[in-house]
Write a protein that holds these residues in place. Structure first.
Motif, mmCIF file in Angstrom:
data_model
loop_
_atom_site.group_PDB
_atom_site.id
_atom_site.type_symbol
_atom_site.label_atom_id
_atom_site.label_comp_id
_atom_site.label_asym_id
_atom_site.label_seq_id
_atom_site.Cartn_x
_atom_site.Cartn_y
_atom_site.Cartn_z
ATOM 1 N N LEU A 259 2.412 0.051 12.616
ATOM 2 C CA LEU A 259 1.156 -0.502 13.341
ATOM 3 C C LEU A 259 1.217 -2.069 12.130
ATOM 4 C CD1 LEU A 259 -0.333 2.951 11.155
ATOM 5 C CD2 LEU A 259 -0.726 1.447 13.022
ATOM 6 N N VAL A 260 0.649 -2.414 12.756
ATOM 7 C CA VAL A 260 0.954 -4.377 11.843
ATOM 8 C C VAL A 260 -0.541 -4.838 11.966
ATOM 9 C CG1 VAL A 260 1.468 -6.947 12.911
ATOM 10 C CG2 VAL A 260 2.633 -4.577 14.191
ATOM 11 N N GLY A 261 -0.305 -5.575 10.338
ATOM 12 C CA GLY A 261 -1.733 -6.194 9.669
ATOM 13 C C GLY A 261 -1.603 -5.933 8.231
ATOM 14 N N SER A 262 -3.126 -6.004 8.150
ATOM 15 C CA SER A 262 -3.621 -5.454 6.643
ATOM 16 C C SER A 262 -5.005 -4.795 6.440
ATOM 17 C CB SER A 262 -3.010 -6.418 5.882
ATOM 18 O OG SER A 262 -4.800 -7.178 6.174
ATOM 19 N N GLY A 263 -5.340 -4.374 5.723
ATOM 20 C CA GLY A 263 -6.813 -3.864 4.998
ATOM 21 C C GLY A 263 -6.496 -2.543 4.327
ATOM 22 N N THR A 264 -7.738 -2.549 4.010
ATOM 23 C CA THR A 264 -8.489 -2.095 2.717
ATOM 24 C C THR A 264 -7.894 -0.595 2.487
ATOM 25 O OG1 THR A 264 -10.493 -1.368 3.382
ATOM 26 C CG2 THR A 264 -10.678 -3.266 2.182
ATOM 27 N N GLN A 265 -7.744 0.178 4.222
ATOM 28 C CA GLN A 265 -6.754 1.431 3.761
ATOM 29 C C GLN A 265 -5.825 1.473 3.836
ATOM 30 O OE1 GLN A 265 -9.189 4.295 3.766
ATOM 31 N NE2 GLN A 265 -9.936 2.447 2.703
ATOM 32 N N LYS A 266 -4.812 0.064 3.880
ATOM 33 C CA LYS A 266 -3.822 0.442 4.527
ATOM 34 C C LYS A 266 -2.564 1.369 3.124
ATOM 35 C CE LYS A 266 0.619 -2.430 6.006
ATOM 36 N NZ LYS A 266 0.550 -4.129 6.259
ATOM 37 N N ILE A 270 -0.375 4.002 4.376
ATOM 38 C CA ILE A 270 0.823 4.173 3.965
ATOM 39 C C ILE A 270 1.913 5.893 3.750
ATOM 40 C CG2 ILE A 270 2.894 3.633 2.809
ATOM 41 C CD1 ILE A 270 2.015 0.979 3.965
ATOM 42 N N GLU A 271 0.749 6.373 2.763
ATOM 43 C CA GLU A 271 0.676 7.112 1.441
ATOM 44 C C GLU A 271 0.050 8.703 3.045
ATOM 45 O OE1 GLU A 271 -1.425 10.349 -1.643
ATOM 46 O OE2 GLU A 271 -1.945 7.471 -1.491
ATOM 47 N N PRO A 277 9.533 8.870 9.992
ATOM 48 C CA PRO A 277 10.545 7.523 10.681
ATOM 49 C C PRO A 277 9.265 6.987 11.547
ATOM 50 C CG PRO A 277 11.485 9.684 10.577
ATOM 51 C CD PRO A 277 10.283 9.781 9.742
ATOM 52 N N ALA A 278 8.633 8.151 12.277
ATOM 53 C CA ALA A 278 8.296 7.731 13.785
ATOM 54 C C ALA A 278 7.230 7.043 13.536
ATOM 55 C CB ALA A 278 7.343 8.601 14.129
ATOM 56 N N VAL A 279 6.871 6.104 12.072
ATOM 57 C CA VAL A 279 5.135 5.086 11.783
ATOM 58 C C VAL A 279 6.012 4.781 11.069
ATOM 59 C CG1 VAL A 279 3.209 5.137 11.476
ATOM 60 C CG2 VAL A 279 3.929 7.691 12.118
ATOM 61 N N GLU A 280 5.448 3.466 11.644
ATOM 62 C CA GLU A 280 5.949 2.025 11.058
ATOM 63 C C GLU A 280 4.740 0.860 10.427
ATOM 64 O OE1 GLU A 280 8.687 0.008 13.862
ATOM 65 O OE2 GLU A 280 9.865 1.323 13.800
ATOM 66 N N PHE A 281 5.305 0.721 9.710
ATOM 67 C CA PHE A 281 4.359 -0.618 8.551
ATOM 68 C C PHE A 281 4.895 -1.538 8.805
ATOM 69 C CE2 PHE A 281 2.674 3.523 7.605
ATOM 70 C CZ PHE A 281 0.962 3.504 7.697
ATOM 71 N N HIS A 282 4.186 -2.709 9.245
ATOM 72 C CA HIS A 282 4.073 -4.312 9.608
ATOM 73 C C HIS A 282 3.034 -4.968 8.666
ATOM 74 C CE1 HIS A 282 8.168 -3.773 11.285
ATOM 75 N NE2 HIS A 282 7.307 -2.375 12.158
#
Length: 726
Positions: A259-266, A270-271, A277-282
């Motif tokens: 998941l690449v980006g930003s926003g109010t729900q990020k 993440i929580e 480990p199968a979910v990445e945030f960038h």
């Protein structure tokens, strides 16, 4: 392509603009470029850049100043301050309210438009647009990217009293605006039922900026899923996270969600994904950083929650970009978005926010490495239905109709292919055999184009660019040089003196099957990739002209570069508001072929300036110009052209040409003399200021005075004929 005289002035109120990178910015920056190309004068009123949405390296671009500044397509941008508050729904709304309030005086201080456009999703701008349009007594166009106020109702924003009032006001503005433009047909139908006048111009992409992607080789049992964009309530990304965690728990396939980006729900996402480990945030990515994510992906995710009814007629802004990239798409959407994606092909649609359904799909895709191919079918659909340059032309036509401007005259430009074997290079020469020989040698070293337009150019020993050489020497002195260095060329002897006689002779020799004509000077050299860069830009952009930079090399010991005489003129790749010149430009051949084909004006045969006059006519007829920085040519400036006397003569001659062009369009002697006086005064003032500051008087300072003198001389009957023979 359409064109004609300028239909009028547009004022655009928007919440996000260049140099930011947001969906509204991408849509409107390209639409503005098309409006400018169609002859509109465009003023953009926008907040100062938001650092959250601005790529690194933008420097001071987009900061708040009281002065208007130029935009990348020739528009004028007027900024208002922007308060960067907390990145939440309430914080963004409060910042939009403050900026929208400041937009009103900024809008009223700009030149009066013929039509005003307010683009929403920044809801307060709808109110601002209404106030500004009624204050100036001009038509209002409300550009609705999202289904407001329906979304507000479904998102339960009505708990906020201010938003409740704004919803009612927005509905009123939609009904009373002279035109509402939506991006989907479904929402247009709802607004028509409420009494609004509505047209649909969808979101889209500029295909020249979105390359086709190749599939990533992968093993059975693995799958990379990429989502890039806003992390908000609308995207329902928690469903995708749940699907990946289900597969992770099963352990039979390896599916990674990035998941690449930003926003109010990020933060909540993440929580929600904690420990997986199968979910990445960038963070948000642009340019090369985004390209690395794209190369990593096997399938691209587009997602909207399905429990809000208005999303049945909402199409995510990323949809057309993903289709254009050609990579496989996973679509968790329904309604109009699902229908469009199916038409593009190579997509799997899940029409419910259901984690088990997504998990089943991704498991199937992971097991079959051939299940996620790349394809051009989606890109072809976008080219036909969602190409931003064409959408901009349609927008221009709607605005013309709205204000009663005459319809644009048809131009000969149609988006035909441009191929190397049907591209003809035209060179006019006069008694410069050594320089001509250098040019011919460099042309023979040009890199050929691969048959696949998406492929990189490949060296082709058998490729020889098509060439026409017009020899303006009465004695035909270039004949032997062409025969020796470039026997494949068409050699034309034109003994009639004058640059126009030579240039028109080259156009008369262009074959009827030509797709493009390229103009070069005989004292230049081309780089190996030059022709390939011009052709690829013409193919990708559909522009009528593609220009590139000319790199000038001064004689050893010359200091004129420090005076501003020699400077590389270059711009980013994209739409260009400048005027092409015949020292490095590709033009679609339709402009020159047939009985109505354009020619250089014989009145400029001995004075020069014939190229700027011809390209002025083309732009008035709707020609779109493009800049390609990779299409580089070089020239050596001879010693006789770096003297003060030659530079003075050059500036004065430019004034003669400027006055001649003014006379040609109907301006009288008094008008030309008045402009000459202004230029003389400006030149004297610039020189005086430079001396008072203790700095040098640069060429760019002196050119004002010299052009003013040249205009005055012409108006008083003196003629300076650069190409006359004595």
């Amino acid at each position: 392509m359409t064109g004609g005289t300028s239909p009028g002035r547009v004022q655009l109120l928007t919440s996000s603009y260049w140099p930011e990178r947001t969906p509204p910015q991408r849509r409107w920056q390209r639409l503005v470029a098309e409006l400018v190309a169609e002859g509109w004068q465009v003023d953009v009123i926008a907040p100062a850049q938001n650092p959250r949405h601005t790529p690194e390296g933008s420097g001071g671009l987009g900061r708040f100043t009281l002065r208007a500044g130029p935009g990348p397509a020739g528009e004028q941008i007027r900024r208002v301050p922007y308060a960067v508050l907390r990145d939440s729904r309430l914080g963004r709304f409060a910042a939009d309210v403050v900026s929208a309030a400041l937009v009103v005086p900024r809008s009223l201080s700009a030149p009066r438009p013929d039509v005003l456009i307010a683009t929403v999703p920044a809801l307060p701008l709808a109110v601002t647009g209404w106030v500004a349009a009624r204050s100036r007594r001009v038509p209002l166009v409300l550009d609705m990217r999202d289904a407001w106020p329906d979304l507000a109702r479904e998102a339960k924003l009505k708990a906020a009293p201010a938003v409740d009032v704004l919803e009612r006001v927005l509905t009123t503005v939609q009904r009373r605006a002279e035109l509402v433009v939506t991006v989907t047909e479904g929402f247009a139908a709802r607004l028509r039922a409420r009494g609004a006048r509505v047209e649909t111009i969808s979101n889209g992409v500029d295909l020249a900026e979105v390359p086709l992607l190749e599939p990533r080789p992968r093993r059975a049992g693995e799958l990379h899923v990429l989502y890039y964009g806003n992390h908000g309530e609308s995207q329902a990304l928690q469903t995708a996270i749940d699907a990946v965690r289900t597969l992770e728990a099963g352990g039979e396939v390896s599916v990674v969600l990035r998941l690449v980006g930003s926003g109010t729900q990020k933060p909540r996402l993440i929580e929600h994904a904690e420990g997986s480990p199968a979910v990445e945030f960038h963070p948000p990515a642009h340019g090369q950083a985004l390209q690395q994510h794209l190369d990593w992906a096997d399938t691209m995710l587009v997602s909207l929650r399905t429990d809000w009814p208005s999303f049945a007629w909402t199409v995510p802004s990323k949809t057309f970009e993903l289709m254009a990239r050609g990579r496989h798409i996973t679509a968790a959407v329904r309604g109009e978005a699902a229908e469009i994606l199916r038409q593009g092909g190579h997509v799997d649609v899940v029409e419910a926010a259901d984690a088990p359904l997504l998990a089943d799909l991704w498991e199937r895709l992971a097991r079959d490495p051939q299940a996620t191919p790349s394809s051009e079918t989606g890109r072809q659909w976008v080219a036909e239905h969602a190409d931003l340059p064409r959408l901009g032309q349609r927008y221009s036509a709607l605005l013309r109709e709205l204000i009663g401007a005459p319809e644009a005259a048809s131009s000969p430009s149609v988006w035909h292919p441009v191929r190397a074997e049907h591209t003809w290079i035209c060179v006019c020469t006069y008694q410069r055999p050594e320089l001509l020989a250098e040019l011919l040698v460099s042309l023979r070293a040009s890199v050929g184009l691969a048959a696949d337009p998406a492929a990189e150019p490949a060296a082709d020993p058998g490729f020889v660019p098509r060439l026409i050489v017009v020899d303006n020497d009465p004695q035909g002195g270039a004949r032997s040089v062409v025969a020796e260095r470039y026997p494949e060329a068409i050699y034309v002897h034109q003994p009639e003196p004058g640059i126009v006689a030579a240039r028109n002779a080259s156009l008369d020799a262009v074959p009827a099957e030509a797709e493009a004509v390229v103009f070069l000077d005989d004292d230049e050299r081309v780089t190996p990739q030059w022709l390939a860069a011009l052709i690829r830009a013409a193919e990708a952009s559909g522009a009528d002209t593609v220009s590139g930079p000319v790199v000038s090399h001064l004689p050893a010991g010359s200091d004129l570069a420090s005076g501003g005489f020699i400077r590389r003129i270059d711009f980013p790749a994209g739409p260009w508001s400048g005027r092409p010149a015949t020292n490095n430009v590709l033009v679609r051949a339709q402009w020159f072929l047939g009985e109505q084909g354009l020619r250089f004006d014989p009145e400029f045969n001995l004075t020069g300036g014939e190229d700027s006059e011809l390209f002025s006519r083309m732009q008035a007829a709707g020609a779109r110009s493009w800049w390609e920085p990779e299409a580089v040519v070089e020239e050596d400036v001879p010693a006789e052209r770096v003297t003060g006397a030659w530079l003075r003569r050059r500036g004065i001659r430019a004034g003669h040409v400027r006055a001649k062009k003014a006379q040609k369009v109907g301006r009288g002697r008094a008008s030309i003399l008045a402009e000459a006086a202004v230029r003389l005064g400006a030149g004297a003032g610039r020189a005086a200021v430079a001396r008072l500051r203790g700095g040098p008087v640069r060429y760019t300072d002196r050119i004002w005075w010299r052009e003013g003198r040249g205009m005055a001389e012409y108006a008083l009957g003196h003629r300076l004929e650069e190409y006359a023979r004595h």
